[in-house]
Write a protein that holds these residues in place. Structure first.
Motif, PDB file in Angstrom:
ATOM      1  N   PRO A 202       0.817  -1.216   0.000  1.00 39.94           N
ATOM      2  CA  PRO A 202       0.000   0.000   0.000  1.00 39.94           C
ATOM      3  C   PRO A 202       0.845   1.257   0.000  1.00 39.94           C
ATOM      4  CG  PRO A 202       0.014  -1.002   2.177  1.00 39.94           C
ATOM      5  CD  PRO A 202       0.723  -1.965   1.269  1.00 39.94           C
ATOM      6  N   ASN A 203       0.233   2.347  -0.433  1.00 39.40           N
ATOM      7  CA  ASN A 203       0.872   3.657  -0.426  1.00 39.40           C
ATOM      8  C   ASN A 203       0.937   4.162   1.011  1.00 39.40           C
ATOM      9  OD1 ASN A 203       1.673   6.316  -0.700  1.00 39.40           O
ATOM     10  ND2 ASN A 203       0.149   6.846  -2.248  1.00 39.40           N
ATOM     11  N   PRO A 204       2.131   4.384   1.571  1.00 38.20           N
ATOM     12  CA  PRO A 204       2.218   4.821   2.967  1.00 38.20           C
ATOM     13  C   PRO A 204       1.634   6.207   3.205  1.00 38.20           C
ATOM     14  CG  PRO A 204       4.378   4.928   1.911  1.00 38.20           C
ATOM     15  CD  PRO A 204       3.462   4.229   0.950  1.00 38.20           C
ATOM     16  N   ARG A 205       1.416   6.981   2.118  1.00 37.98           N
ATOM     17  CA  ARG A 205       0.866   8.333   2.272  1.00 37.98           C
ATOM     18  C   ARG A 205      -0.599   8.407   1.860  1.00 37.98           C
ATOM     19  NH1 ARG A 205       4.347  13.051   0.286  1.00 37.98           N
ATOM     20  NH2 ARG A 205       3.309  13.981   2.086  1.00 37.98           N
ATOM     21  N   ASN A 206      -1.232   7.272   1.738  1.00 40.56           N
ATOM     22  CA  ASN A 206      -2.664   7.252   1.434  1.00 40.56           C
ATOM     23  C   ASN A 206      -3.413   7.969   2.561  1.00 40.56           C
ATOM     24  OD1 ASN A 206      -5.335   6.653   0.852  1.00 40.56           O
ATOM     25  ND2 ASN A 206      -4.925   4.538   0.306  1.00 40.56           N
TER      26      ASN A 206
ATOM     27  N   PHE B 128       6.403  -2.960  -6.058  1.00 39.32           N
ATOM     28  CA  PHE B 128       5.245  -2.356  -6.700  1.00 39.32           C
ATOM     29  C   PHE B 128       4.364  -1.724  -5.622  1.00 39.32           C
ATOM     30  CE2 PHE B 128       6.593  -5.554  -9.759  1.00 39.32           C
ATOM     31  CZ  PHE B 128       6.567  -4.828 -10.954  1.00 39.32           C
ATOM     32  N   GLU B 129       4.213  -0.416  -5.688  1.00 34.04           N
ATOM     33  CA  GLU B 129       3.433   0.334  -4.703  1.00 34.04           C
ATOM     34  C   GLU B 129       2.094   0.736  -5.297  1.00 34.04           C
ATOM     35  OE1 GLU B 129       5.244   3.503  -2.069  1.00 34.04           O
ATOM     36  OE2 GLU B 129       3.989   4.740  -3.382  1.00 34.04           O
ATOM     37  N   ILE B 130       1.021   0.529  -4.548  1.00 34.70           N
ATOM     38  CA  ILE B 130      -0.324   0.851  -5.017  1.00 34.70           C
ATOM     39  C   ILE B 130      -0.510   2.363  -5.025  1.00 34.70           C
ATOM     40  CG2 ILE B 130      -2.789   0.636  -4.532  1.00 34.70           C
ATOM     41  CD1 ILE B 130      -2.135  -2.052  -3.179  1.00 34.70           C
ATOM     42  N   VAL B 131      -0.980   2.883  -6.154  1.00 34.25           N
ATOM     43  CA  VAL B 131      -1.303   4.298  -6.266  1.00 34.25           C
ATOM     44  C   VAL B 131      -2.813   4.499  -6.091  1.00 34.25           C
ATOM     45  CG1 VAL B 131      -1.240   6.332  -7.774  1.00 34.25           C
ATOM     46  CG2 VAL B 131       0.671   4.707  -7.767  1.00 34.25           C
ATOM     47  N   ALA B 132      -3.606   3.663  -6.740  1.00 32.84           N
ATOM     48  CA  ALA B 132      -5.071   3.728  -6.620  1.00 32.84           C
ATOM     49  C   ALA B 132      -5.615   2.309  -6.669  1.00 32.84           C
ATOM     50  CB  ALA B 132      -5.676   4.566  -7.750  1.00 32.84           C
ATOM     51  N   GLY B 133      -6.397   1.941  -5.668  1.00 36.72           N
ATOM     52  CA  GLY B 133      -7.001   0.613  -5.658  1.00 36.72           C
ATOM     53  C   GLY B 133      -6.647  -0.225  -4.446  1.00 36.72           C
ATOM     54  N   GLU B 134      -6.222   0.426  -3.348  1.00 35.29           N
ATOM     55  CA  GLU B 134      -5.842  -0.347  -2.162  1.00 35.29           C
ATOM     56  C   GLU B 134      -7.026  -1.148  -1.618  1.00 35.29           C
ATOM     57  OE1 GLU B 134      -4.198   0.246   2.423  1.00 35.29           O
ATOM     58  OE2 GLU B 134      -3.864   1.833   0.930  1.00 35.29           O
ATOM     59  N   ARG B 135      -8.232  -0.586  -1.729  1.00 34.46           N
ATOM     60  CA  ARG B 135      -9.409  -1.286  -1.219  1.00 34.46           C
ATOM     61  C   ARG B 135      -9.648  -2.586  -2.002  1.00 34.46           C
ATOM     62  NH1 ARG B 135     -14.694  -0.668  -2.499  1.00 34.46           N
ATOM     63  NH2 ARG B 135     -16.234  -1.161  -0.897  1.00 34.46           N
ATOM     64  N   ARG B 136      -9.477  -2.524  -3.333  1.00 33.94           N
ATOM     65  CA  ARG B 136      -9.624  -3.730  -4.158  1.00 33.94           C
ATOM     66  C   ARG B 136      -8.554  -4.759  -3.811  1.00 33.94           C
ATOM     67  NH1 ARG B 136      -9.100  -0.544  -9.343  1.00 33.94           N
ATOM     68  NH2 ARG B 136      -9.282   1.251  -7.976  1.00 33.94           N
ATOM     69  N   TRP B 137      -7.342  -4.301  -3.541  1.00 29.83           N
ATOM     70  CA  TRP B 137      -6.238  -5.193  -3.177  1.00 29.83           C
ATOM     71  C   TRP B 137      -6.546  -5.902  -1.858  1.00 29.83           C
ATOM     72  CZ3 TRP B 137      -2.450  -4.065   0.844  1.00 29.83           C
ATOM     73  CH2 TRP B 137      -1.396  -4.975   0.887  1.00 29.83           C
ATOM     74  N   ARG B 138      -7.048  -5.161  -0.879  1.00 26.36           N
ATOM     75  CA  ARG B 138      -7.397  -5.768   0.408  1.00 26.36           C
ATOM     76  C   ARG B 138      -8.524  -6.795   0.237  1.00 26.36           C
ATOM     77  NH1 ARG B 138      -6.017  -2.941   5.258  1.00 26.36           N
ATOM     78  NH2 ARG B 138      -4.620  -1.175   4.861  1.00 26.36           N
ATOM     79  N   ALA B 139      -9.547  -6.436  -0.555  1.00 23.74           N
ATOM     80  CA  ALA B 139     -10.665  -7.349  -0.770  1.00 23.74           C
ATOM     81  C   ALA B 139     -10.228  -8.593  -1.534  1.00 23.74           C
ATOM     82  CB  ALA B 139     -11.796  -6.629  -1.513  1.00 23.74           C
TER      83      ALA B 139
END
Length: 328
Positions: A57-61, A97-108
């Motif tokens: 995940p992006n640490p600055r989300n 690879f760092e998530i920019v948009a879509g962390e919620r989808r990654w968690r699900a």
């Protein structure tokens, strides 16, 4: 940085990274879980698959809280349909690879037991990653008000956005941006009440100008006051005397005043936007102007527009005619 330069960056920076207009660069939450009925999944340009364990995940989300109920619903959808909208990622200097948009989808996807997820890899700077992360979360309208305000302030402080810039790119009114930023003037204890849902953003704003915002906010929460009652109290005016219940000498507080027409209308509009987005699989924005208004559907490539045309044509004709989008 001038306002014109800020707008130019907004107009081209996000669009060039994700595609489409700047305001629709990041898909809304409602557009991601469900495909169009009977539609095959269309791969994005540059899309590939990566193991979920390869993403971080992006640490600055700006988003710190993920609602368990919403996450469970998305998990169930992904278990049935897969991840419909690819996750936007960037490759860091370390090769991760760092998530920019879509962390919620990654968690699900992890909860659903998926081993791999579709991703689109883009070359994105630290600044652009922060901008996209904040805008993507704010557009979904499921950040708590304090997270939203902090996201706005980060863009203002670190990238010289103006309130006008934010209003344009997010599709919000300038007054909404200004009122949201006012919440940051509250003490941490009151911010926590707002983040937990104990105190509404509207009621919290009435505490900003008080000598003791924490005591005032606690009075609102303990008394179960509505926003209108909180505004009355903030002006130093007495609250209406509650009427005693029938058959009892005890008095009870007058029920909270019903929401204003504007509040009901805004809530209904957001609900309708979500319903249409879920149905069409595209971001939807509704703007009301008096008794009229406008409806905007955002698509990122012609395949999505083709699907939309097919869906509309099947509603008005028993025979489905092939859209001629590409010949226009």
């Amino acid at each position: 940085m001038s306002e014109d330069k800020g707008r130019q960056r907004l107009g081209r920076g996000l669009a060039s990274l994700i595609g489409g207009s700047a305001s629709s660069a990041v898909p809304s939450r409602a557009a991601t879980p469900f495909p169009l009925p009977g539609a095959a999944r269309v791969e994005e340009p540059g899309e590939r698959k990566l193991a979920v364990s390869e993403l971080s995940p992006n640490p600055r989300n700006p988003r710190r809280h993920f609602d368990e109920t919403d996450l469970a619903e998305l998990t169930a959808s992904i278990r049935q349909h897969g991840v419909v909208q690819p996750i936007l990622v960037r490759k860091t200097a370390s090769g991760a690879f760092e998530i920019v948009a879509g962390e919620r989808r990654w968690r699900a996807a992890q909860e659903a037991g998926l081993k791999q997820v579709p991703v689109v890899v883009r070359e994105i700077s630290d600044r652009e990653s922060l901008e996209i992360a904040i805008i993507e979360n704010v557009q979904r309208a499921d950040l708590d008000p304090i997270e939203e305000a902090m996201g706005y302030q980060m863009l203002i402080d670190e990238h010289e956005y103006t309130q006008s810039d934010l209003a344009d790119i997010l599709g919000k009114s300038r007054s909404h941006v200004a009122n949201t930023l006012r919440l940051l003037k509250l003490p941490d204890s009151v911010k926590e009440m707002v983040a937990k849902g104990e105190l509404s953003a509207g009621a919290a704003r009435t505490a900003v100008s008080q000598d003791d915002p924490e005591a005032f906010a606690r009075q609102i929460v303990d008394g179960g006051l509505s926003v209108r009652e909180a505004e009355t109290l903030a002006r130093g005016e007495p609250l209406p005397e509650p009427a005693p219940p029938r058959g009892s000498a005890q008095k009870r507080r007058t029920p909270p005043a019903p929401p204003s027409v504007a509040e009901v209308r805004e809530s209904d509009t957001q609900a309708l936007e979500k319903l249409l987005s879920d149905t069409l699989g595209l971001p939807v924005a509704i703007e009301l102007r008096g008794e009229g208004g406008s409806l905007r559907l955002d698509f990122r490539h012609l395949d999505q527009l083709d699907h939309l045309c097919r869906l509309l044509q099947t509603r008005v004709s028993a025979e489905s005619a092939e859209p001629r989008i590409r010949s226009l």
